[in-house]
Design an enzyme around this catalytic site. Structure first.
Site, PDB file in Angstrom:
ATOM      1  N   GLU A 174       0.822  -1.224   0.000  1.00  7.05           N
ATOM      2  CA  GLU A 174       0.000   0.000   0.000  1.00  7.05           C
ATOM      3  C   GLU A 174       0.855   1.273   0.000  1.00  7.05           C
ATOM      4  O   GLU A 174       0.633   2.185   0.812  1.00  7.05           O
ATOM      5  CB  GLU A 174      -0.968  -0.002   1.198  1.00  7.05           C
ATOM      6  CG  GLU A 174      -2.013  -1.085   1.085  1.00  7.05           C
ATOM      7  CD  GLU A 174      -3.127  -1.007   2.136  1.00  7.05           C
ATOM      8  OE1 GLU A 174      -3.026  -0.218   3.087  1.00  7.05           O
ATOM      9  OE2 GLU A 174      -4.107  -1.762   1.981  1.00  7.05           O
ATOM     10  N   GLU A 293      -5.477  -8.276  -0.436  1.00  7.31           N
ATOM     11  CA  GLU A 293      -6.200  -7.994   0.816  1.00  7.31           C
ATOM     12  C   GLU A 293      -7.659  -7.752   0.452  1.00  7.31           C
ATOM     13  O   GLU A 293      -7.957  -6.854  -0.340  1.00  7.31           O
ATOM     14  CB  GLU A 293      -5.637  -6.770   1.545  1.00  7.31           C
ATOM     15  CG  GLU A 293      -4.265  -6.998   2.145  1.00  7.31           C
ATOM     16  CD  GLU A 293      -3.802  -5.836   3.028  1.00  7.31           C
ATOM     17  OE1 GLU A 293      -4.669  -5.191   3.660  1.00  7.31           O
ATOM     18  OE2 GLU A 293      -2.590  -5.601   3.065  1.00  7.31           O
TER      19      GLU A 293
END
Ligand code: AHR
Length: 505
Positions: A174, A293
């Site tokens: 991320e 995710e």
């Protein structure tokens, strides 16, 4: 009140083979996922290495194929070498991501021992937040190089002579998110990811590398980020990541029930962007999506607030969401979306596996139990086989704030030509009415009904707890019948169902 849904199913509606890697999960050094999750020496079920065998058994029952490790936000400040060598000499460190203390009792070697016991494939994320190419090469050599160089000899000295052969590597986590330690602009990330990938491939050309995509579709840079990163890294990576968490917000149940619309949009947009870069660069290869995710996560609840100030606890209770029947229906629908995109989603990881927004919960020193979300995952993983088939639906619609108009039903099927097994996964995501299922299965030849189960609860907010772990479980749906080629039956409002059929012997 009920409405009819018609499903068109045909073996010719082939999307791609079912990929086992769709059923991956995620273990992060966060809260109690590792400590008192997978690892708890002294627990009555702990094995000689301190792993909870009750959790290992549930992991196998869940049907997990691969496990991403060690983070997550955690990895962006992690020194992998803190977690290898004699345990008593390992340093404790502050984990800035979750304001916790990491004791480093579990590291790469322990994780690989757990992976072998769980029978899963590892997926390893490197730190491109506070660190870079050199440390990435170090951990790669420690993990995968044959004996004879400094880091592989160190691994052997730590008791692991054989290389681990980790194939899937995530290039950071991320990195588009301002919350990430070492957060980067698209250009900064594209640079370091490309150079890290190039160096990793010099070490081992066969690695499967995942570049960071966006953290969700609401990021300001969504789309532009993937474009910039792939424009530079295209030749050096195989996959681009996607992350998505959904929850009911401000009482907007209808939008929550339609969450899979966002996952469809997300995957389609990333695929379109990747293929745009492919055209621009005039390349043959296609970049795949690693949806590494995904889950339901009530991020704004107190359960997700990290400790603060002077408090840096080890393995605090964090992100321990309790899932409802409705959460499990939305969750099952997200799996339907992932399966439907098996042509381009090459890997996925349910975030996470134990205690932290997880299908498996544990009590330190005590019991383990299955959350509601355990069931759609386990059943889909066990019974999705052969080819994924697109299902054409004629269903009523419902209005919602986030997506406008959404279909009240969603479905995907898998067909295993060899064994003659047909599995249908279908959700009624309308809150108000039962749907009367009607499907013509004549294209599959002579079938018989094997099993029909539905996950549903009168109270959509009912949940499983340590004291009442069987409150929400799938139950036989006796209304589903096969008469000749016609499959019919009832799908209650807010429900997830699996219907299995087999070629008649
Ligand atoms: O899974 C929980 C967190 O969600 C991960 O650490 C991070 O990558 C994401 O924001």
């Amino acid at each position: 009140m009920s409405s009819r849904i018609t499903l068109a199913l045909n073996p010719a509606f082939r999307v791609a083979p079912v990929r086992r890697r769709t059923f991956g999960a995620f273990v992060e050094h966060l809260g109690r996922c590792v400590y008192s999750g997978i690892f708890e020496p002294g627990h009555p079920s702990a094995d000689e290495d301190g792993f909870r065998t009750d959790v290992l058994a549930l992991t196998r029952e869940l049907g997990v194929s691969s496990v991403r490790y060690p983070g997550g936000n955690f990895v962006s400040g992690y020194k992998w070498e803190d977690g290898v060598g004699p345990v008593e000499q390992r340093p404790a460190r502050h984990d800035l991501a979750w304001h916790s203390t990491e004791p480093n009792t579990v590291g790469l070697d322990e994780f690989m021992a757990w992976v072998a016991k769980a029978g899963v494939e590892p997926m390893y994320a490197v730190n491109l937040g506070t660190r870079g190419i050199e440390e990435t090469l170090d951990v790669l050599q420690y993990a995968n190089a044959p004996e004879g160089i400094a880091l592989s000899d160190e691994r052997a000295a730590n008791g692991h002579a054989a290389p681990y052969g980790i194939s899937m590597w995530c290039l950071g986590n991320e990195m588009d998110g301002p919350w990430q330690t070492g957060h980067k602009t698209p250009e900064e990330y594209a640079r370091v990811a490309t150079e890290a990938a190039r160096a990793m491939r010099q070490e081992d050309p066969g690695l499967e590398l995942v570049a960071c995509g966006s953290s969700n579709t609401s990021m300001e840079t969504f789309g532009a980020w993937e474009n910039a990163v792939l424009t530079e890294a295209y030749d050096h990576v195989d996959m681009i990541s996607a992350h998505a968490y959904y929850s009911e917000q401000d009482g907007d149940q209808a939008s929550f029930l339609a969450s899979a619309d966002d996952m469809d949009y997300y995957i389609d947009s990333v695929v379109a962007t990747a293929d745009h870069v492919r055209a621009k660069l005039k390349r043959d290869k296609r970049i795949m999506v690693s949806f590494d995710e995904w889950n339901i996560w009530y991020q704004h609840r107190a359960e997700s607030r990290p400790p603060s100030g002077e408090d840096w606890p080890i393995a605090p209770v964090l992100l321990e969401d309790t899932y409802s029947a409705m959460d499990a229906v939305v969750f099952g629908n997200l799996l339907i979306s992932l399966l439907r995109h098996s042509d381009r989603v090459a890997s996925a990881s349910l975030a996470q596996l134990v205690n932290v927004i997880a299908p498996i919960m544990t009590e330190p020193g005590g019991a383990s139990w299955k959350q509601t979300t355990f069931h759609p995952f386990a059943l889909t993983s066990r019974h999705a086989a052969g080819e994924v088939l697109d299902v054409r639906l004629d269903a009523p619609t419902f209005e919602n704030r986030r997506f406008g108009t959404s279909s009240a039903a969603d479905a995907v099927a898998t067909w295993d030509e060899g064994s003659g097994a047909l599995s249908l996964f279908v959700v009624n995501r309308g809150a108000d009415e039962q749907l009367d299922l009607d499907a013509d299965l004549s294209a599959f030849g002579d079938l018989e009904l094997v099993e029909a189960v539905t996950l549903h609860h009168e109270d959509p907010y009912a949940a499983n707890t340590n004291d009442a772990p069987e409150t929400v479980t799938p139950a036989a749906n006796d209304s589903i019948t096969l008469a000749g080629d016609r499959l019919t039956g009832d799908l209650p409002a807010i429900s997830w169902s699996m219907i299995r059929l087999a070629r008649r012997a």
